[in-house]
Each structure stands twice: as C-alpha cells, then as structure tokens.
Write a protein that holds these residues in place. Structure first.
Motif, PDB file in Angstrom:
ATOM      1  N   ASP A  98       0.715  -1.146  -0.014  1.00 22.70           N
ATOM      2  CA  ASP A  98       0.020  -0.006  -0.097  1.00 22.70           C
ATOM      3  C   ASP A  98       0.877   1.221  -0.121  1.00 22.70           C
ATOM      4  OD1 ASP A  98      -2.568  -1.487   0.020  1.00 22.70           O
ATOM      5  OD2 ASP A  98      -2.697  -1.383   2.096  1.00 22.70           O
ATOM      6  N   LEU A  99       1.909   1.224   0.914  1.00 24.21           N
ATOM      7  CA  LEU A  99       3.050   2.344   0.907  1.00 24.21           C
ATOM      8  C   LEU A  99       3.432   2.725  -0.608  1.00 24.21           C
ATOM      9  CD1 LEU A  99       4.788   4.338   2.559  1.00 24.21           C
ATOM     10  CD2 LEU A  99       6.425   2.467   2.578  1.00 24.21           C
ATOM     11  N   VAL A 100       3.604   1.672  -1.302  1.00 18.61           N
ATOM     12  CA  VAL A 100       4.405   2.004  -2.629  1.00 18.61           C
ATOM     13  C   VAL A 100       3.126   2.031  -3.647  1.00 18.61           C
ATOM     14  CG1 VAL A 100       6.577   1.128  -2.124  1.00 18.61           C
ATOM     15  CG2 VAL A 100       4.832  -0.364  -3.018  1.00 18.61           C
ATOM     16  N   ARG A 101       1.742   1.999  -3.324  1.00 15.74           N
ATOM     17  CA  ARG A 101       0.762   2.218  -4.033  1.00 15.74           C
ATOM     18  C   ARG A 101       0.629   1.093  -5.095  1.00 15.74           C
ATOM     19  NH1 ARG A 101       1.576   8.909  -5.401  1.00 15.74           N
ATOM     20  NH2 ARG A 101       1.012   9.486  -3.307  1.00 15.74           N
ATOM     21  N   LEU A 102       0.685  -0.130  -4.534  1.00 21.28           N
ATOM     22  CA  LEU A 102       0.439  -1.438  -5.297  1.00 21.28           C
ATOM     23  C   LEU A 102      -0.311  -2.185  -4.616  1.00 21.28           C
ATOM     24  CD1 LEU A 102       4.124  -2.525  -6.583  1.00 21.28           C
ATOM     25  CD2 LEU A 102       2.252  -1.697  -7.753  1.00 21.28           C
ATOM     26  N   GLY A 103      -1.379  -1.615  -3.772  1.00 18.93           N
ATOM     27  CA  GLY A 103      -2.409  -2.431  -3.216  1.00 18.93           C
ATOM     28  C   GLY A 103      -3.288  -3.070  -4.251  1.00 18.93           C
ATOM     29  N   GLY A 104      -3.607  -4.260  -4.170  1.00 15.90           N
ATOM     30  CA  GLY A 104      -4.292  -4.977  -5.067  1.00 15.90           C
ATOM     31  C   GLY A 104      -3.379  -5.456  -5.946  1.00 15.90           C
ATOM     32  N   TYR A 105      -2.157  -5.361  -6.076  1.00 14.99           N
ATOM     33  CA  TYR A 105      -1.129  -6.124  -7.029  1.00 14.99           C
ATOM     34  C   TYR A 105      -0.454  -7.205  -6.439  1.00 14.99           C
ATOM     35  CZ  TYR A 105      -2.092  -2.222 -10.344  1.00 14.99           C
ATOM     36  OH  TYR A 105      -2.624  -1.313 -11.155  1.00 14.99           O
TER      37      TYR A 105
ATOM     38  N   GLU B 283       4.154  -9.742 -15.117  1.00 14.49           N
ATOM     39  CA  GLU B 283       2.707  -9.167 -15.277  1.00 14.49           C
ATOM     40  C   GLU B 283       2.924  -7.767 -14.643  1.00 14.49           C
ATOM     41  OE1 GLU B 283       0.078 -13.071 -14.580  1.00 14.49           O
ATOM     42  OE2 GLU B 283       0.464 -11.962 -12.868  1.00 14.49           O
ATOM     43  N   LEU B 284       4.096  -7.160 -14.359  1.00 11.44           N
ATOM     44  CA  LEU B 284       3.941  -5.840 -13.691  1.00 11.44           C
ATOM     45  C   LEU B 284       4.795  -4.943 -14.759  1.00 11.44           C
ATOM     46  CD1 LEU B 284       4.738  -6.504  -9.962  1.00 11.44           C
ATOM     47  CD2 LEU B 284       2.542  -5.878 -11.309  1.00 11.44           C
ATOM     48  N   SER B 285       4.498  -3.551 -14.906  1.00 14.54           N
ATOM     49  CA  SER B 285       5.355  -2.614 -15.692  1.00 14.54           C
ATOM     50  C   SER B 285       6.718  -2.400 -14.954  1.00 14.54           C
ATOM     51  CB  SER B 285       4.424  -1.229 -15.997  1.00 14.54           C
ATOM     52  OG  SER B 285       4.270  -0.536 -14.728  1.00 14.54           O
ATOM     53  N   GLY B 286       7.414  -1.785 -15.501  1.00 14.15           N
ATOM     54  CA  GLY B 286       8.934  -1.419 -15.151  1.00 14.15           C
ATOM     55  C   GLY B 286       8.794  -0.607 -13.753  1.00 14.15           C
ATOM     56  N   GLY B 287       8.140   0.487 -13.883  1.00 10.18           N
ATOM     57  CA  GLY B 287       7.462   1.168 -12.643  1.00 10.18           C
ATOM     58  C   GLY B 287       7.151   0.279 -11.658  1.00 10.18           C
TER      59      GLY B 287
ATOM     60  N   GLN C 216       7.637  -2.848 -11.169  1.00 13.90           N
ATOM     61  CA  GLN C 216       8.645  -3.740 -10.659  1.00 13.90           C
ATOM     62  C   GLN C 216       9.446  -3.014  -9.608  1.00 13.90           C
ATOM     63  OE1 GLN C 216      10.436  -5.935 -13.601  1.00 13.90           O
ATOM     64  NE2 GLN C 216       8.560  -6.234 -14.506  1.00 13.90           N
ATOM     65  N   GLN C 217       9.896  -1.652  -9.942  1.00 12.15           N
ATOM     66  CA  GLN C 217      10.458  -0.942  -9.195  1.00 12.15           C
ATOM     67  C   GLN C 217       9.924  -0.720  -7.916  1.00 12.15           C
ATOM     68  OE1 GLN C 217      13.292   0.546 -10.630  1.00 12.15           O
ATOM     69  NE2 GLN C 217      14.004   0.845  -8.683  1.00 12.15           N
ATOM     70  N   ARG C 218       8.716  -0.308  -7.785  1.00 13.21           N
ATOM     71  CA  ARG C 218       8.195  -0.282  -6.424  1.00 13.21           C
ATOM     72  C   ARG C 218       7.909  -1.592  -5.628  1.00 13.21           C
ATOM     73  NH1 ARG C 218       4.081   4.334  -6.981  1.00 13.21           N
ATOM     74  NH2 ARG C 218       4.418   5.193  -9.068  1.00 13.21           N
ATOM     75  N   VAL C 219       7.876  -2.943  -6.296  1.00 17.95           N
ATOM     76  CA  VAL C 219       7.916  -3.956  -5.542  1.00 17.95           C
ATOM     77  C   VAL C 219       9.493  -3.990  -4.815  1.00 17.95           C
ATOM     78  CG1 VAL C 219       8.097  -6.416  -5.462  1.00 17.95           C
ATOM     79  CG2 VAL C 219       6.308  -5.139  -7.089  1.00 17.95           C
ATOM     80  N   ALA C 220      10.376  -3.810  -5.899  1.00 19.28           N
ATOM     81  CA  ALA C 220      11.872  -3.699  -4.966  1.00 19.28           C
ATOM     82  C   ALA C 220      11.886  -2.706  -3.884  1.00 19.28           C
ATOM     83  CB  ALA C 220      12.803  -3.185  -6.094  1.00 19.28           C
TER      84      ALA C 220
ATOM     85  N   LEU D 134      17.085   3.703 -10.763  1.00 21.98           N
ATOM     86  CA  LEU D 134      16.226   4.366 -11.605  1.00 21.98           C
ATOM     87  C   LEU D 134      16.792   4.258 -13.105  1.00 21.98           C
ATOM     88  CD1 LEU D 134      14.553   7.207  -9.778  1.00 21.98           C
ATOM     89  CD2 LEU D 134      13.771   4.877  -9.912  1.00 21.98           C
ATOM     90  N   ALA D 135      17.805   3.996 -13.376  1.00 21.99           N
ATOM     91  CA  ALA D 135      18.725   4.138 -14.593  1.00 21.99           C
ATOM     92  C   ALA D 135      18.085   3.586 -15.760  1.00 21.99           C
ATOM     93  CB  ALA D 135      20.251   3.797 -14.429  1.00 21.99           C
ATOM     94  N   ALA D 136      17.648   2.351 -15.577  1.00 19.91           N
ATOM     95  CA  ALA D 136      17.000   1.519 -16.712  1.00 19.91           C
ATOM     96  C   ALA D 136      15.640   2.174 -17.338  1.00 19.91           C
ATOM     97  CB  ALA D 136      16.802   0.012 -16.209  1.00 19.91           C
ATOM     98  N   LEU D 137      14.859   3.134 -16.444  1.00 18.96           N
ATOM     99  CA  LEU D 137      13.580   3.473 -16.926  1.00 18.96           C
ATOM    100  C   LEU D 137      13.544   4.689 -17.842  1.00 18.96           C
ATOM    101  CD1 LEU D 137      11.850   3.248 -13.315  1.00 18.96           C
ATOM    102  CD2 LEU D 137      11.975   1.835 -14.838  1.00 18.96           C
ATOM    103  N   ASP D 138      12.672   4.852 -18.617  1.00 21.18           N
ATOM    104  CA  ASP D 138      12.501   6.057 -19.403  1.00 21.18           C
ATOM    105  C   ASP D 138      12.422   7.098 -18.784  1.00 21.18           C
ATOM    106  OD1 ASP D 138       9.449   6.708 -19.308  1.00 21.18           O
ATOM    107  OD2 ASP D 138       9.324   4.626 -19.888  1.00 21.18           O
ATOM    108  N   ARG D 139      12.577   8.296 -19.432  1.00 25.80           N
ATOM    109  CA  ARG D 139      12.732   9.585 -18.834  1.00 25.80           C
ATOM    110  C   ARG D 139      11.543   9.863 -17.887  1.00 25.80           C
ATOM    111  NH1 ARG D 139      14.057  15.654 -21.228  1.00 25.80           N
ATOM    112  NH2 ARG D 139      13.795  16.736 -19.365  1.00 25.80           N
ATOM    113  N   LYS D 140      10.341   9.866 -18.387  1.00 23.96           N
ATOM    114  CA  LYS D 140       9.019  10.411 -17.755  1.00 23.96           C
ATOM    115  C   LYS D 140       8.785   9.473 -16.471  1.00 23.96           C
ATOM    116  CE  LYS D 140       4.154  11.601 -18.625  1.00 23.96           C
ATOM    117  NZ  LYS D 140       3.524  10.657 -17.561  1.00 23.96           N
ATOM    118  N   LEU D 141       8.987   8.268 -16.777  1.00 23.06           N
ATOM    119  CA  LEU D 141       8.578   7.216 -15.607  1.00 23.06           C
ATOM    120  C   LEU D 141      10.079   7.476 -14.635  1.00 23.06           C
ATOM    121  CD1 LEU D 141       7.331   4.902 -14.492  1.00 23.06           C
ATOM    122  CD2 LEU D 141       8.865   3.361 -15.468  1.00 23.06           C
TER     123      LEU D 141
END
Length: 386
Positions: free
Chosen positions: A137-144, A151-155, A157-161, A179-186
């Motif tokens: 819930d803290l990383v806003r993945l409640g329900g995931y 089955e998760l996006s790159g962002g 997966q980052q939150r899970v880590a 965050l180096a592997a993520l695109d600029r906006k993410l």
C-alpha cells in the motif's frame, strides 16, 4: 493485524548515537594506480536523504559497496548506528538495498517477493501478511500482490523492489542507480515517489546516481565525487548556486566557462574586464576560470539595454536548440579569442526571436559569474553542508 509505518520505527535505532552513518578517511585501492576512493569522510544524520553524485568511474558505487559491507576499505572505517559495518554478517545487517538490476524473483508474486526478507529474518509468520500489505500500500501497489513480476510494468517492478527493501524497517536504505533503466518520464515520476516514501517513513537513505535532476529533486544533501574524492558536500540549493570548484560548476547544470586573469571586480580577457565574484582566495593577476549558469545570462538585441546586468558584451548567435519548454542559444562572445556561451531562454512567445547568425547582446549580474583559481586542484572541498 495493523502495521504502523510511523517515522519512529525507522529512525530510532540510529537516533541515540548522533549519526546514522559515519565514513572516516575511507580509501579503496585495487592496485591499478590511482585509488578508486581516496580519503573520503562524511557524516549522515538519521532520517536524511543523501545522494552521491558523479560521473562513471568517480568512485561513487565503490563507496556505496563499502558502506553496504560488500567490500572492505583499504583504509579508514565506516560505522552504521555507531557500530562498524562489518560487525554483523550481511544477512543480519539492518540495511535495505535497491539496485539498478532489481533482482526480483520472477517465479514469485509481488507479495512473495516483499515477504522474502521477512522470512529470511525469521519474522513471526502471523505478522507477515499484514506487513506485506502495508508496504505494498505504501508504494501504491495495493491489489497487485498476487501478480507475478512479469505481469508488472517497469515502474511497478521498481515499487516492488522498494517495498521489499523497506518491509523489515531497516536502519539504512541504499540505492544504487535504481532508476537508470527507466524511460525519462517514468524515472521522473519515480524520483518523486522515492521522495514521498522516504519522507513518510523517515528512513536514512544513501542514493548513488549520475542523474543531476534526480540528485536535486530527492536529496537533503548531495556529495559530488570525481577521481575518487569528494569535490563538494552541500545542500542541493547551495550546491547549485554556490559550486565549490569548476568541476562541480560544470557537472551540475549547464555552465559556460571563461579563462582569464584575476582583476579587482572580476577577470580580464582580451582587454575587457568581465564582472564576477571570486570563490576562495585569489591573487590579482593569477590565471582564473569563470563559470556562469545558462539561465543566469541575459540575451537581447545588439542595441537593447539588458536590465540589471553589470556586464554586457556583444556576440553572435551560433546555434539555436529547441528543448520543448525552452530554447538553448549558443552565442559566440566577441571577446579575446571568442568564447562560446550557452544561454537558456524561457519565453515561448519569443522562441524565434534570435536566429543563427544574428548579432546580439548578452550580459549578467556580477555575482552570477563565479571565478575560480585555474590552478586549484579538483580535490577535497572542506566544510559541512550549509
């Protein structure tokens, strides 16, 4: 069962010893000639977010690995919560880590990944589900929680880590370019998430990156490294506005440089005096290097006044680069052997005001041009963050 995410749970282990992390005269020599880390010292207070910033090969990742206890320094000592980092084996250290390669277990669900460090640390099994839910819930993945990693996006997966690194409420969180592997906006979205989560928990954090924006956005303090040494240690606003040497001025933000000789009130080049502010002790007549930020230079028509500018020179627009929300002008200043200045222009109504080849006037306020000794070493900069 409810799990409290109050700040007191994360800061209390270190609060009684004054500093969460102390690094004293630490060096790492791999026998290749120059040491990878050379005489680094700093203190980090509990609950603070420190970013170690520098180019590739600056020693920042080696320093982080020594703080984590993965490598033993050639010289010096590192303490966490008042105890030497190697006082306990790695699996018993109260350190959470997030790497560029997230090292999530693909055969596990998000919830199982977050639960893994709790099982390794022998938490009460009855408390694990509630704790895992609280941190998802803290990383806003409640329900995931039941989704597998693929089955998760790159962002996501980052939150899970992040949740996995924090779920056992470590004394210290270490981030190695996560965050180096993520695109600029993410990447920019996740920078704000790191800041939110760290502020909410109050966990002491050390982040390693080469991303200047990330360092400015997330940090309470920044250390800039180059050649294995600390070039400057300061708060983000101080670091940006008051660079300690030419390397910091050039690495953080976009700056233009002018070589000349020190004179009262500035520097002399090509028979002209350019107004500037000396940094440190500078003797009149000695070689100096002036640095000025791109956003601090004013630009206008060749015969127009430049408001509030102490220094004004003529120039010619050499290039115009469109960056979306602003233009970057490259202007050849007609002084000495011609110096190129980079200038940001933020007025969207005047984006086509100065085309390449057009004569212009540029100028700045005296205090915006920082003047450094040309011969000063890019070595240690003394002083605590201001």
């Amino acid at each position: 069962m409810e799990v409290s995410l109050s700040q007191s749970t994360t800061t209390s282990p270190s609060a009684g010893v004054g500093f969460a992390v102390r690094v004293k005269n630490v060096s790492m020599d791999f026998g290749t000639g120059a040491p990878a880390v050379d005489g680094v010292s700093f203190d980090l207070e509990p609950g603070k977010f420190l970013t170690i910033l520098g180019p590739s090969g600056s020693g920042k990742t080696t320093l982080l690995r020594m703080i984590a206890g993965f490598q033993k320094p050639t010289r010096g000592e590192i303490t966490i919560g008042g105890k030497p980092v190697d006082a306990a084996p790695p699996h018993r250290r109260s350190i959470g880590m997030v790497f560029q390669r997230l090292a999530l277990f693909p055969h596990m669900t998000a919830a199982e990944n977050v639960a893994f460090p709790l099982k390794m640390r022998r938490f009460d099994p009855a408390s694990v589900p509630a704790r895992v839910k609280a941190f998802l819930d803290l990383v806003r993945l409640g329900g995931y929680g039941e989704r597998r990693i693929n089955e998760l996006s790159g962002g996501q997966q980052q939150r899970v880590a992040i949740a996995r690194a924090l779920v056992f409420e470590p004394e210290l969180l270490l981030l190695d370019e996560p965050l180096a592997a993520l695109d600029r906006k993410l990447r920019e979205e996740m920078q704000l998430e790191f800041r939110r989560i760290q502020h909410e928990l109050g966990v002491t954090t050390i982040n390693v990156t080469h991303d200047q924006r990330e360092a400015l956005v997330v940090s309470d303090d920044i250390i800039v490294m180059d050649g294995g040494r600390i070039q400057q240690h300061a708060k983000p606003v101080t670091m940006y506005r008051e660079p300690g040497n030419p390397f910091v001025a050039g690495f953080l933000g976009v700056s233009s440089f002018v070589e000349g000789h020190a004179v009262p009130g500035g520097l002399s080049i090509g028979g002209r005096t350019l107004g500037g502010l000396p940094v440190g002790e500078i003797t009149e007549g000695e070689p100096v290097r002036g640095a000025i930020r791109a956003e601090q230079i004013r630009i206008g028509p060749i015969d127009a006044p430049l408001a509030d500018c102490d220094t004004r020179i003529a120039g010619v627009v050499r290039d115009v680069i469109f960056e979306g929300d602003r233009l970057l002008y490259v202007v050849r200043g007609e002084i000495g052997e011609s110096v190129e200045f980079q200038i940001y222009h933020h007025d969207p109504a005047a984006f086509s005001l100065f085309e390449a080849g057009r004569p212009v006037a540029i100028g700045w306020r005296r205090n915006d041009l920082k003047i450094f000794r040309s011969a000063s070493p890019t070595g240690r900069i003394s002083g605590k963050p201001k």
